[in-house]
Design a protein around this motif. Structure first.
Motif, PDB file in Angstrom:
ATOM      1  N   GLN A 146      13.901  25.357  41.660  1.00 48.58           N
ATOM      2  CA  GLN A 146      14.327  26.704  41.303  1.00 48.58           C
ATOM      3  C   GLN A 146      15.720  26.671  40.682  1.00 48.58           C
ATOM      4  O   GLN A 146      16.538  25.828  41.002  1.00 48.58           O
ATOM      5  CB  GLN A 146      14.329  27.614  42.537  1.00 48.58           C
ATOM      6  N   GLY A 147      15.963  27.624  39.790  1.00 48.40           N
ATOM      7  CA  GLY A 147      17.290  27.775  39.207  1.00 48.40           C
ATOM      8  C   GLY A 147      17.502  26.960  37.949  1.00 48.40           C
ATOM      9  O   GLY A 147      16.641  26.178  37.543  1.00 48.40           O
ATOM     10  N   PRO A 148      18.659  27.119  37.298  1.00 49.41           N
ATOM     11  CA  PRO A 148      18.990  26.386  36.069  1.00 49.41           C
ATOM     12  C   PRO A 148      19.019  24.878  36.299  1.00 49.41           C
ATOM     13  O   PRO A 148      19.274  24.415  37.415  1.00 49.41           O
ATOM     14  CB  PRO A 148      20.379  26.917  35.698  1.00 49.41           C
ATOM     15  N   TYR A 149      18.803  24.122  35.228  1.00 51.00           N
ATOM     16  CA  TYR A 149      18.807  22.656  35.336  1.00 51.00           C
ATOM     17  C   TYR A 149      20.212  22.125  35.562  1.00 51.00           C
ATOM     18  O   TYR A 149      21.157  22.521  34.891  1.00 51.00           O
ATOM     19  CB  TYR A 149      18.227  22.027  34.075  1.00 51.00           C
ATOM     20  N   GLN A 150      20.343  21.213  36.513  1.00 53.82           N
ATOM     21  CA  GLN A 150      21.563  20.446  36.737  1.00 53.82           C
ATOM     22  C   GLN A 150      21.157  19.002  36.968  1.00 53.82           C
ATOM     23  O   GLN A 150      20.227  18.735  37.722  1.00 53.82           O
ATOM     24  CB  GLN A 150      22.338  20.971  37.951  1.00 53.82           C
ATOM     25  N   ARG A 151      21.865  18.084  36.351  1.00 54.10           N
ATOM     26  CA  ARG A 151      21.487  16.674  36.465  1.00 54.10           C
ATOM     27  C   ARG A 151      21.702  16.131  37.870  1.00 54.10           C
ATOM     28  O   ARG A 151      20.937  15.299  38.354  1.00 54.10           O
ATOM     29  CB  ARG A 151      22.275  15.841  35.450  1.00 54.10           C
ATOM     30  N   HIS A 152      22.763  16.606  38.557  1.00 55.24           N
ATOM     31  CA  HIS A 152      23.071  16.135  39.902  1.00 55.24           C
ATOM     32  C   HIS A 152      23.148  17.326  40.853  1.00 55.24           C
ATOM     33  O   HIS A 152      23.544  18.428  40.458  1.00 55.24           O
ATOM     34  CB  HIS A 152      24.411  15.384  39.924  1.00 55.24           C
ATOM     35  N   LEU A 153      22.774  17.094  42.101  1.00 48.44           N
ATOM     36  CA  LEU A 153      22.812  18.136  43.114  1.00 48.44           C
ATOM     37  C   LEU A 153      23.938  17.851  44.104  1.00 48.44           C
ATOM     38  O   LEU A 153      24.136  16.708  44.522  1.00 48.44           O
ATOM     39  CB  LEU A 153      21.473  18.198  43.860  1.00 48.44           C
ATOM     40  N   LYS A 261      16.949  27.975  20.464  1.00 45.94           N
ATOM     41  CA  LYS A 261      18.168  27.815  21.247  1.00 45.94           C
ATOM     42  C   LYS A 261      17.801  27.559  22.705  1.00 45.94           C
ATOM     43  O   LYS A 261      16.975  28.250  23.295  1.00 45.94           O
ATOM     44  CB  LYS A 261      19.029  29.067  21.141  1.00 45.94           C
ATOM     45  N   SER A 262      18.407  26.543  23.308  1.00 48.84           N
ATOM     46  CA  SER A 262      18.115  26.213  24.700  1.00 48.84           C
ATOM     47  C   SER A 262      18.700  27.252  25.644  1.00 48.84           C
ATOM     48  O   SER A 262      19.720  27.878  25.358  1.00 48.84           O
ATOM     49  CB  SER A 262      18.692  24.836  25.037  1.00 48.84           C
ATOM     50  N   ASP A 263      18.034  27.424  26.782  1.00 44.16           N
ATOM     51  CA  ASP A 263      18.592  28.259  27.834  1.00 44.16           C
ATOM     52  C   ASP A 263      18.899  27.385  29.048  1.00 44.16           C
ATOM     53  O   ASP A 263      18.544  26.199  29.064  1.00 44.16           O
ATOM     54  CB  ASP A 263      17.648  29.419  28.171  1.00 44.16           C
ATOM     55  N   PRO A 264      19.557  27.913  30.075  1.00 42.64           N
ATOM     56  CA  PRO A 264      19.980  27.061  31.202  1.00 42.64           C
ATOM     57  C   PRO A 264      18.851  26.367  31.946  1.00 42.64           C
ATOM     58  O   PRO A 264      19.099  25.412  32.672  1.00 42.64           O
ATOM     59  CB  PRO A 264      20.710  28.052  32.117  1.00 42.64           C
ATOM     60  N   HIS A 265      17.609  26.827  31.795  1.00 42.42           N
ATOM     61  CA  HIS A 265      16.498  26.203  32.496  1.00 42.42           C
ATOM     62  C   HIS A 265      15.926  25.006  31.736  1.00 42.42           C
ATOM     63  O   HIS A 265      15.102  24.268  32.271  1.00 42.42           O
ATOM     64  CB  HIS A 265      15.386  27.231  32.747  1.00 42.42           C
TER      65      HIS A 265
END
Length: 326
Positions: A146-153, A261-265
């Motif tokens: 869930q939520g926007p993509y992040q490479r590291h948690l 255009k890319s979005d945060p997801h």
């Protein structure tokens, strides 16, 4: 041509576009209801060289400028095709990734499920030149978060001393600590829906076959839609009482250049100032394999090589598979 670090990262991710061959499931032939095949396989994709947007190759080095940045992606694969009704079959492909990325000896590691393909095939025409229409859905449901993509948690927590201060009503800064590499970097993260038309033929002048498939792939999010083209040519020969097959294959993914255009997801989310990235990548892969029949089983050993690309990573990929006819 000067490449920024963000541009480099976008191209490094390009190999995920062909992370695993889409279900090629018997060309235009469709198994009878209840019949079909299931395959267990393993492949290892490695590489350290990149094609830029002009198709020129270069090697990405680490920050010290000495060691090359490596991709080492090892896939476990479960795939198959099963006849569901007369002239209709279902196809599936699930992948598990043992992923290593970066300059040795400090490569990032990420292990777990990657993309899955689910589909159906309808035989439009039977006979000596069978033809079929296939739909294939790529989905990230096995690893999506869930939520926007992040490479590291990361986690935010307070140590014992800070907790005591909080209880006393004092304000303290949060302590941020690394937890894990995000499962979402194991695949494309977004959904694709491809429609493909195939034609196949069994030769009579020599024991062999050919299949050609082409279509259109609608992609979700920033990545461009693409035109996939798959081809294989097989030849059967005799070794004592066995009839092994030699198979030559080619897989093309050609971007149509309509990346949005890319979005945060999105998995590959880069600013508009980057003149090219993975979201507009194209590539061609060639392969050669040997299939050896043993009763109702097939053993396959082969090798794939990425031969051409733009905005993509260059890979070599040995693989093997075990197929059971149902």
């Amino acid at each position: 041509m000067h490449l920024s670090n963000k541009m480099i990262k976008s191209i490094l991710a390009g190999g995920l576009l062909l992370a695993a061959t889409q279900v090629w499931a018997g060309g235009a032939w469709v198994p009878e209801p209840g019949k079909g095949s299931i395959q267990w396989g393993y492949s290892r994709k490695t590489g350290h060289q990149i094609w830029d947007d002009q198709g020129n190759g270069f090697i990405k080095k680490n920050a010290a400028g000495k060691l090359p940045t490596l991709h080492d992606f090892r896939y476990g694969i479960l795939s198959g095709e099963v006849g569901l009704h007369k002239r209709v079959s279902g196809t599936f492909l699930f992948t598990y990734l043992w992923g290593f990325e970066g300059a040795k000896p400090n490569q990032e590691e990420n292990f777990g499920f990657s993309d899955a393909w689910l589909g159906a095939k309808f035989q439009v025409k039977n006979g000596t030149w069978p033809q079929a229409l296939r739909a294939s859905w790529r989905t990230p449901f096995m690893y999506d978060q869930q939520g926007p993509y992040q490479r590291h948690l990361y986690s935010v927590k307070h140590d014992a001393a800070n907790l005591a201060k909080l209880e006393a009503g004092q304000t303290v800064a949060d302590t941020v600590s690394f937890v894990m590499n995000n499962p979402e970097w194991r695949g494309i993260l977004r959904n694709d829906l491809a429609f493909l038309y195939s034609v196949s033929h069994s030769f009579h002048r020599f024991p062999g076959w050919m299949s050609l498939e082409a279509g259109y792939n609608f992609r979700q999010g920033g990545p461009s839609d693409d035109i996939p083209v798959n081809f294989e040519l097989g030849y059967t020969f005799k070794v004592k009482s066995y009839t092994p097959h030699l198979k030559l294959s080619g897989n093309l993914v050609k971007s149509v250049g309509n990346n949005s255009k890319s979005d945060p997801h999105d998995r590959f989310n880069f600013p508009a100032s980057i003149p090219f990235d993975f979201n507009d990548a194209s590539m061609f892969r060639g392969g050669l394999s040997l299939l050896w029949p043993v009763d109702n089983w097939f053993l396959e050993v082969g090798y794939n090589q990425w031969l051409w690309g733009r905005g993509a990573f260059q890979y070599k990929e040995p693989f093997f598979g075990i197929t059971r006819n149902l």
